[in-house]
Write an enzyme that holds these catalytic residues in place. Structure first.
Site, PDB file in Angstrom:
ATOM      1  CE1 TYR A 149      -3.358  -2.800   0.775  1.00  0.00           C
ATOM      2  CE2 TYR A 149      -4.519  -0.830   1.154  1.00  0.00           C
ATOM      3  CZ  TYR A 149      -4.685  -2.014   0.933  1.00  0.00           C
ATOM      4  OH  TYR A 149      -5.854  -2.635   0.631  1.00  0.00           O
ATOM      5  CE  LYS A 190       2.152 -17.782  -2.681  1.00  0.00           C
ATOM      6  NZ  LYS A 190       1.225 -19.007  -2.745  1.00  0.00           N
ATOM      7  CG  ASP A 232     -13.554  -7.446   1.818  1.00  0.00           C
ATOM      8  OD1 ASP A 232     -13.338  -6.620   2.854  1.00  0.00           O
ATOM      9  OD2 ASP A 232     -14.155  -7.076   0.804  1.00  0.00           O
ATOM     10  CG  ASP A 260      -7.921  -4.997   1.540  1.00  0.00           C
ATOM     11  OD1 ASP A 260      -8.949  -4.731   2.195  1.00  0.00           O
ATOM     12  OD2 ASP A 260      -7.824  -4.832   0.533  1.00  0.00           O
ATOM     13  CG  ASP A 291      -1.522 -20.337  -1.309  1.00  0.00           C
ATOM     14  OD1 ASP A 291      -0.918 -20.425   0.042  1.00  0.00           O
ATOM     15  OD2 ASP A 291      -1.082 -20.878  -2.176  1.00  0.00           O
TER      16      ASP A 291
END
Ligand code: IPM
Ligand code: MG
Length: 369
Positions: free
Chosen positions: A141, A191, A251, A247, A223
């Protein structure tokens, strides 16, 4: 002493849901003889329209000078031009970065009564109670370069995923400390099989785990975590992860609670306010939902629960925060639902009525008290 609350209603449904949250805050303040001083300002698209900037310097100053900030949501189709240099979302990023709010807490709890509202099967989600700690002031970001340019092969673009040791250490520590206050389980998500930044993240998390032997610690690839959240969400207590993974996963995790309209968040840093607690930014995790704005259809519960987090984390008022949560649970238990949670037998209410019901429960709890 009066504590200073900066209110940034923002765009879309922001003003409606924050309006209800504010009234709930006022009810609690009156009940506990707490003095709160509110200051309202524009942020996001509303500020772009009025001042040509998503966050005016004066508003940033007011934020830094506040004990806590309550925010609705920013953005909307009106400001969605991808070529625009100034975007409503920059208001959020500027607040997070300038206030050093590196730890974003996103609790996800499946309320019994709302299990039917989730698209997932009841046996998977009943009993879910987890918190995601999302790193909020670094990563992709904020890394530079972040730009579009024309190269030898035509148009190209680059973003940069950067993390320093200090940035990783403080947020992972936050995760371990939070796990200690809960069920003592921490999953660090990365990751590391691909990204150098994730390998550093994992190295630091593993080193720190040695100092938190009482916390059951695991590393999980992002993942896999996306899958585990759907298959066995009850197994998780605290999840700590970098900015963009957090982020996306939050959701996804919001669906475990039935609706995005239920999930509050707190963003905290090391800066201490006049009450002796961290200055925090409190906002629902949902967006500005322009399609239903101004129609009294929005669910104010996420904003109301964000006000509860404000009381708990920035003012040290855990009992009062719990009163708000109990009032919300009571209203939901009685069958009241905003359209996002609609069920055939529900008592359908709008944003305003939902807010009023929560205040009424707070008042009747006081009368019984
Ligand atoms: C969130 C939102 C924001 C983010 C947007 C609106 C900038 O999606 O708070 O999760 O990506 O952080
Ligand atoms: Mg998001």
């Amino acid at each position: 002493m009066a504590y200073k609350i900066l209110v940034l209603k923002g765009d879309g449904i922001g003003p409606e849901v924050v309006g209800e949250a504010l009234q709930v805050l006022k009810t609690v303040a009156r009940q506990s003889a707490l003095e709160l001083e509110y200051k309202e300002a524009l942020a996001g698209g509303a500020s772009l329209d009025a001042h040509g900037t998503p966050l005016h310097d004066d508003v940033l100053k007011a934020a830094m000078d506040s004990d806590a900030i309550l925010l609705g949501a920013v953005g909307g189709p009106k400001w969605d031009n991808p070529a625009a240099e100034k975007r409503p979302e920059q208001a959020l990023l500027a607040l997070r970065k300038n206030l050093g709010l590196y730890a974003n807490l996103r609790p996800v709890k499946a309320l019994k009564e709302l299990i039917a509202a989730s698209p997932l099967r009841p046996e998977i989600i009943s009993g879910v109670d987890l918190v995601v700690v999302r790193e909020l002031t670094s990563g992709i970001y904020f890394g530079t370069p972040s730009e579009r340019r024309v190269g030898g092969a035509g148009r190209e673009a680059v973003d940069t995923l950067y993390y320093s040791e200090a940035e990783i250490t403080r947020v992972v520590k936050f995760g371990f400390e939070l796990a200690r206050q809960r069920r003592k389980r921490l999953a660090s998500v990365d990751k590391a099989n691909i990204l150098a930044s994730s390998r550093l993240w994992r190295e630091i998390a593993v080193e720190m785990a040695a100092q938190y032997k009482d916390v059951a610690f695991e590393n999980v690839l992002v993942d896999s975590m996306a899958m585990h959240l759907i298959r066995r969400p009850r197994d998780f207590d605290v999840i700590v992860t970098e900015n963009m993974f957090g982020d996306i996963l939050t959701d996804e995790a919001s669906m475990l609670a039935g609706s995005m309209g239920l999930l509050p968040s707190a963003s905290l840093g090391d800066e201490i306010n006049g009450a002796g607690y961290p200055i925090g930014l409190y906002e629902p995790i949902h967006g500005s939902a322009p399609d239903i704005a101004g129609q009294d259809k929005a669910n104010p519960l996420a904003a109301i629960l964000s006000a509860a987090m404000l009381l708990e984390h920035s003012l040290g008022m855990r009992a009062e925060a719990d009163n708000i949560r109990a009032a919300v649970e009571a209203v939901v238990r009685e069958g009241y639902r905003t359209p996002d949670l609609a069920a055939p037998s529900a008592k359908m209410v709008g944003c305003k009525a939902m807010g009023r019901l929560v205040r009424e429960r707070l008042e009747s709890a006081e009368a019984e008290g």
